[in-house]
Design a protein around this motif. Structure first.
Motif, PDB file in Angstrom:
ATOM      1  N   LEU A 189      63.199 -12.056 -11.743  1.00  0.00           N
ATOM      2  CA  LEU A 189      64.330 -12.635 -11.009  1.00  0.00           C
ATOM      3  C   LEU A 189      64.363 -14.155 -11.111  1.00  0.00           C
ATOM      4  CD1 LEU A 189      64.385 -10.393  -7.822  1.00  0.00           C
ATOM      5  CD2 LEU A 189      66.006 -10.402  -9.729  1.00  0.00           C
ATOM      6  N   MET A 190      63.196 -14.790 -11.108  1.00  0.00           N
ATOM      7  CA  MET A 190      63.166 -16.256 -11.240  1.00  0.00           C
ATOM      8  C   MET A 190      63.666 -16.699 -12.609  1.00  0.00           C
ATOM      9  SD  MET A 190      59.653 -17.223  -9.221  1.00  0.00           S
ATOM     10  CE  MET A 190      59.601 -18.839  -9.920  1.00  0.00           C
ATOM     11  N   ARG A 191      63.417 -15.896 -13.620  1.00  0.00           N
ATOM     12  CA  ARG A 191      63.892 -16.247 -14.958  1.00  0.00           C
ATOM     13  C   ARG A 191      65.360 -15.870 -15.155  1.00  0.00           C
ATOM     14  NH1 ARG A 191      59.506 -16.966 -19.013  1.00  0.00           N
ATOM     15  NH2 ARG A 191      57.654 -17.216 -17.749  1.00  0.00           N
ATOM     16  N   LEU A 192      65.829 -14.884 -14.406  1.00  0.00           N
ATOM     17  CA  LEU A 192      67.219 -14.440 -14.512  1.00  0.00           C
ATOM     18  C   LEU A 192      68.167 -15.329 -13.694  1.00  0.00           C
ATOM     19  CD1 LEU A 192      69.106 -12.208 -15.607  1.00  0.00           C
ATOM     20  CD2 LEU A 192      68.637 -10.939 -13.508  1.00  0.00           C
ATOM     21  N   ALA A 193      67.681 -15.877 -12.591  1.00  0.00           N
ATOM     22  CA  ALA A 193      68.528 -16.653 -11.679  1.00  0.00           C
ATOM     23  C   ALA A 193      69.261 -17.809 -12.360  1.00  0.00           C
ATOM     24  CB  ALA A 193      67.705 -17.152 -10.500  1.00  0.00           C
ATOM     25  N   PRO A 194      68.615 -18.641 -13.180  1.00  0.00           N
ATOM     26  CA  PRO A 194      69.378 -19.737 -13.812  1.00  0.00           C
ATOM     27  C   PRO A 194      70.501 -19.243 -14.714  1.00  0.00           C
ATOM     28  CG  PRO A 194      67.027 -20.131 -14.018  1.00  0.00           C
ATOM     29  CD  PRO A 194      67.182 -18.756 -13.474  1.00  0.00           C
ATOM     30  N   LEU A 195      70.294 -18.119 -15.350  1.00  0.00           N
ATOM     31  CA  LEU A 195      71.353 -17.586 -16.204  1.00  0.00           C
ATOM     32  C   LEU A 195      72.548 -17.111 -15.394  1.00  0.00           C
ATOM     33  CD1 LEU A 195      69.111 -15.562 -18.681  1.00  0.00           C
ATOM     34  CD2 LEU A 195      70.166 -17.787 -19.057  1.00  0.00           C
ATOM     35  N   LEU A 196      72.280 -16.517 -14.247  1.00  0.00           N
ATOM     36  CA  LEU A 196      73.364 -15.994 -13.416  1.00  0.00           C
ATOM     37  C   LEU A 196      74.046 -17.085 -12.585  1.00  0.00           C
ATOM     38  CD1 LEU A 196      71.691 -12.707 -12.125  1.00  0.00           C
ATOM     39  CD2 LEU A 196      73.338 -12.960 -13.987  1.00  0.00           C
ATOM     40  N   LEU A 197      73.304 -18.092 -12.179  1.00  0.00           N
ATOM     41  CA  LEU A 197      73.831 -19.101 -11.268  1.00  0.00           C
ATOM     42  C   LEU A 197      74.202 -20.416 -11.946  1.00  0.00           C
ATOM     43  CD1 LEU A 197      71.303 -18.584  -8.346  1.00  0.00           C
ATOM     44  CD2 LEU A 197      73.595 -17.620  -8.582  1.00  0.00           C
TER      45      LEU A 197
END
Length: 102
Positions: free
Chosen positions: A15-23
């Protein structure tokens, strides 16, 4: 318990690695905040290098390792190729240990 902890840590990492892509387009930070985060990353890297250079566990790692890191820093400063920097640093440490420098 170990499997649960491992799954929670793996999920958190994902989730920490996915968050910048989504936000990326939804969240904006001020220039000052971005600069502070960049400086924080540099400070953490310097702390990691310093502790890895001078300490092995709780004991002093010896002067040979410190000299090798100093040679590597000089090689980077002179913009030598990375492979050469690694070879020079390892060679310096090895020679110093060979002659008895801890």
């Amino acid at each position: 318990m170990t499997i649960t902890a491992l799954a929670v840590l793996a999920g958190g990492t994902y989730l920490m690695r996915l968050a910048p892509l989504l936000l990326h387009d939804r969240v904006r930070f001020s220039d000052r905040t971005v600069r502070l985060v960049e400086l924080g990353a540099v400070a953490l890297l310097v702390a990691l290098v310093a502790t890895g250079t001078w300490f092995e566990g709780r004991e002093f790692a010896g002067w040979a390792r410190s000299a090798g890191v100093a040679v590597a820093a000089a090689g980077i400063w002179w913009r030598l190729p990375f492979v050469l920097v690694v070879v020079l640093a390892a060679g310096t440490t090895a020679v110093l240990r060979l002659v008895g420098v801890p």
